[in-house]
Design a protein around this motif. Sequence first.
Motif, short mmCIF file in Angstrom:
data_model
loop_
_atom_site.label_atom_id
_atom_site.label_comp_id
_atom_site.label_asym_id
_atom_site.label_seq_id
_atom_site.Cartn_x
_atom_site.Cartn_y
_atom_site.Cartn_z
N ILE A 11 0.85 -1.21 0.00
CA ILE A 11 0.00 0.00 0.00
C ILE A 11 0.88 1.25 0.00
CG2 ILE A 11 -1.68 1.33 1.34
CD1 ILE A 11 -2.82 -1.34 2.30
N ALA A 12 1.95 1.24 0.80
CA ALA A 12 2.85 2.39 0.84
C ALA A 12 3.41 2.67 -0.56
CB ALA A 12 3.99 2.13 1.82
N MET A 13 3.82 1.61 -1.26
CA MET A 13 4.39 1.81 -2.60
C MET A 13 3.33 2.31 -3.57
SD MET A 13 7.37 1.40 -2.10
CE MET A 13 7.93 1.91 -3.68
N ILE A 14 2.10 1.79 -3.45
CA ILE A 14 1.05 2.24 -4.38
C ILE A 14 0.80 3.74 -4.19
CG2 ILE A 14 -1.40 2.06 -4.93
CD1 ILE A 14 -1.24 -0.91 -4.43
N ILE A 15 0.66 4.17 -2.92
CA ILE A 15 0.40 5.60 -2.69
C ILE A 15 1.55 6.43 -3.25
CG2 ILE A 15 0.05 7.39 -0.95
CD1 ILE A 15 -1.19 5.29 0.84
N SER A 16 2.79 6.00 -2.97
CA SER A 16 3.94 6.75 -3.43
C SER A 16 3.98 6.84 -4.96
CB SER A 16 5.21 6.08 -2.90
OG SER A 16 6.34 6.71 -3.40
N THR A 17 3.68 5.72 -5.61
CA THR A 17 3.74 5.70 -7.07
C THR A 17 2.65 6.57 -7.69
OG1 THR A 17 4.53 3.43 -6.84
CG2 THR A 17 3.97 4.15 -9.04
N VAL A 18 1.45 6.51 -7.12
CA VAL A 18 0.36 7.35 -7.65
C VAL A 18 0.72 8.83 -7.48
CG1 VAL A 18 -2.04 8.03 -7.31
CG2 VAL A 18 -1.44 5.62 -7.30
N LEU A 19 1.22 9.19 -6.30
CA LEU A 19 1.60 10.59 -6.07
C LEU A 19 2.69 11.01 -7.05
CD1 LEU A 19 1.59 10.82 -2.18
CD2 LEU A 19 -0.12 11.67 -3.78
N ALA A 20 3.63 10.10 -7.31
CA ALA A 20 4.71 10.44 -8.24
C ALA A 20 4.16 10.66 -9.64
CB ALA A 20 5.76 9.34 -8.25
N ALA A 21 3.17 9.84 -10.04
CA ALA A 21 2.57 10.01 -11.37
C ALA A 21 1.94 11.40 -11.48
CB ALA A 21 1.53 8.92 -11.61
N TRP A 22 1.17 11.77 -10.48
CA TRP A 22 0.56 13.10 -10.50
C TRP A 22 1.64 14.17 -10.47
CZ3 TRP A 22 -3.69 11.95 -6.26
CH2 TRP A 22 -4.62 11.06 -6.79
N GLY A 23 2.64 13.95 -9.65
CA GLY A 23 3.73 14.92 -9.54
C GLY A 23 4.40 15.15 -10.88
N GLN A 24 4.63 14.07 -11.63
CA GLN A 24 5.28 14.20 -12.93
C GLN A 24 4.39 14.97 -13.90
OE1 GLN A 24 8.29 13.55 -13.51
NE2 GLN A 24 8.59 13.24 -15.69
N ILE A 25 3.08 14.76 -13.81
CA ILE A 25 2.17 15.50 -14.71
C ILE A 25 2.22 16.99 -14.38
CG2 ILE A 25 -0.25 15.84 -15.35
CD1 ILE A 25 -0.62 12.83 -15.06
N ILE A 26 2.23 17.30 -13.07
CA ILE A 26 2.33 18.71 -12.67
C ILE A 26 3.65 19.30 -13.17
CG2 ILE A 26 2.52 20.26 -10.69
CD1 ILE A 26 0.70 18.36 -9.17
N PHE A 27 4.73 18.52 -13.03
CA PHE A 27 6.05 18.95 -13.49
C PHE A 27 6.01 19.27 -14.98
CE2 PHE A 27 10.24 17.62 -15.16
CZ PHE A 27 11.09 18.40 -14.39
N LEU A 28 5.44 18.36 -15.77
CA LEU A 28 5.49 18.53 -17.22
C LEU A 28 4.52 19.58 -17.74
CD1 LEU A 28 6.06 14.84 -18.32
CD2 LEU A 28 7.65 16.73 -18.52
N GLN A 29 3.36 19.77 -17.04
CA GLN A 29 2.45 20.82 -17.51
C GLN A 29 3.10 22.18 -17.34
OE1 GLN A 29 0.42 23.23 -15.58
NE2 GLN A 29 1.52 22.70 -13.71
N ASN A 30 4.04 22.27 -16.40
CA ASN A 30 4.74 23.54 -16.24
C ASN A 30 5.84 23.69 -17.28
OD1 ASN A 30 7.15 25.12 -15.03
ND2 ASN A 30 5.33 25.90 -13.99
N ILE A 31 6.57 22.61 -17.56
CA ILE A 31 7.66 22.69 -18.53
C ILE A 31 7.12 22.90 -19.94
CG2 ILE A 31 9.56 21.39 -19.58
CD1 ILE A 31 10.51 20.90 -16.99
N GLY A 32 6.07 22.16 -20.29
CA GLY A 32 5.42 22.40 -21.57
C GLY A 32 5.96 21.61 -22.74
#
Lengths: 370, 347
Positions: A252-273
């Motif tokens: 469960i810890a890994m699933i939460i971490s991985t999901v958050l990382a996925a969202w984090g990467q999307i936030i990262f890339l929407q800013n970079i463009g």
Amino acid sequence: MNAEVKIENPKHSKLNFISLLSKYSVPILFMLLCLGGAMVSGLTPKHIIGDVILRLDRNLFLVLALLIPVWAGMGLNFAIVIGAIAGQIGLIIIKFMDFGGVPGLALALFLATPFAIIFGYGVGKLLNKTKGREMITSLILGYFANGVYQLVFLLFVGTIIPANNPAIMLPGGIGLKNAFDLDLIKYAMDNILAFNVMGVKIPVFTFILVALLCIFLKFIVKTKLGQNFRALGQDIHIADVSGINVDRTRIIAMIISTVLAAWGQIIFLQNIGTIQTYTAHEQAGMFAAAALVIGGATVTKATIGQAIVGTLLFHTLFTVSPNAGKNLFGDAQIGEYFRSFIAYGVIAMSLFLHAWQKNVAARNKEKLEQ
Amino acid sequence: MNNLWKRAIERFGHPKVYCTLFLALLLITAVFLKQNIIGLICTALVRIAQNSILVLAMVPCIISGTGPNFALSIGMICGALAGCISIEMNLVGMPALFVALFISIPIAIIVGLVYSVLQNRVKGDEMTVGTYMGYSIVSLMCIGWLLIPFKSPEMVWAIGGKGLRNTIALSGRFDKVLDKLGNITLMGNVIPVGTLLFFAICCYLVWLFLRSKTGAAMLAAGDNPRFAAASGINVDRQRTIGTVLSMVLGAIGIIVYSQSYGFIQLYTAPLYMPFLAISAILIGGASIKKASIGNVISGLIIFQSLLAISLPVINGLLPTGNLSEVVRIIVQNGVILYALTKAGGAE
């Protein structure tokens, strides 16, 4: 109790100051380094602040994704690279659909989630087989996943997975281009609510999301699940004996971490463009881990505050070091090498200190038993 | 058939069997694509010779119980530095190579000693700590390469006149001096007899060392540290010897690699090279606790042939993208992952 503490405090104020200094030695050291670098770099404060806010906006979410595995005693999760890959899969799908704006971004977040859950489950399963060696396993797993990801998007797209979109695919019709723009969702999240303060853009909405994540993390600590994480982090054997399903909790810890990382990467890339299809995710784990450690976190202890301070310091250093290197040595390259040395070096130092303490503790325990 | 398969897996382990099958598949495809098979084999031989000693460097550290040396890049840097010093001394040909080897050994010994002091404090976590130690030393040396005051115009950037280049060409220095030693050519392809011979000598020396008294003590220390300590072996000392030997072989290995490759690669080039050597020895059937010279040789042959043959074959099938590189990433890291899971959790 309280009264006693109050009386004792002034007596030991000097001692307290020193213990405080040693407790926060890593962030203090980096704060000095950042200040020195900022002065030497010759950049205006406005430039530095603007740049640092931009980088906080991009990276905070990813750094916060590392916290739960640390709490659960699994160390720094270098496999958030795999979460980042899940995020990119979501983005690639909406690019294929040519579905942009805020709804497109929401769709990307939504589509990335099931991938991240499946990947997180797999990572958790694998790390359960390598207890005590989670960090090296997650690091190599990140590299391995990078290979599989490249295979899928270089070979399978256009052959096994039917796809046709000349804008983002290679001329032969098989595989994605090395890079393509994400104009359709650029700043989609940042611009939902953003203020301009003296020419510095503050993407308030993204920061609200980060705040919500912090509240969520605070909340989860208080739940039964959070207590289980803590128990695992303290001592896995005792947790096992006291009836916690160790393997399940770790997954469960890994699933939460991985999901958050996925969202984090999307936030990262929407800013970079733009998205570097095959390399954008590669450094995610390393930079996030370095930021966390610079904030004063260790392999076994990390707080939300440390994550935020660490990200702030790390990215200030990132902003100022090329210019500082140029002004000090006449070569911007030196500043760039210096910052990658810092990133690798602090992680190495932290891992080393953690392993050393573990060894000393094990030896003391052995002596006691004898 | 099923029985045979099971027995093969049991005897050789999954990585070796799968990689051999994949290699066979590639070879058959190469025949169908009408590619120059002898040329491919010779390329494979060159690559085997090139990487040979780097893989051999994994043996002493695994045997002494510190696991695969993920920080081998530190040893490689020592070798690269020695290579640069030999060029700075304006040496040419065989003397240049041997002076480089000669200089690299003491540097690698000192570095290995310092590194093993750190390593002996982190027993059980050598791999994780070693990986990041290697990364940080490589990036620290990136600054070093820019600042070390070398003068030779062959090595320094033409513009600005300071800082070493990314790749230093060895033509006119010690380019292929070992490779060309035997001077056997097969249908226009050079067979690197000299390098293979040099590798054989190194293997023999390591083999001899492992049969010496110190080698036996090292084996015991790596096999069961508690038992070894109880029978009077200084485990830390054996681990130090293993690490130093590994670093020295790493330094020698990168010099041999450079002479065959024709260039000394500096800056971030050594960053991921340890992984390549580690996966080669793991494919050969080694684990993170056990390794032998036989593992080195078979692993080298299988892994490097796979890489050498996959490049033209895969590019022949699918010219787009860089798929053979992808194959390398997957095989290399998959094999290391497999070894980690097979070793199981720590006690």
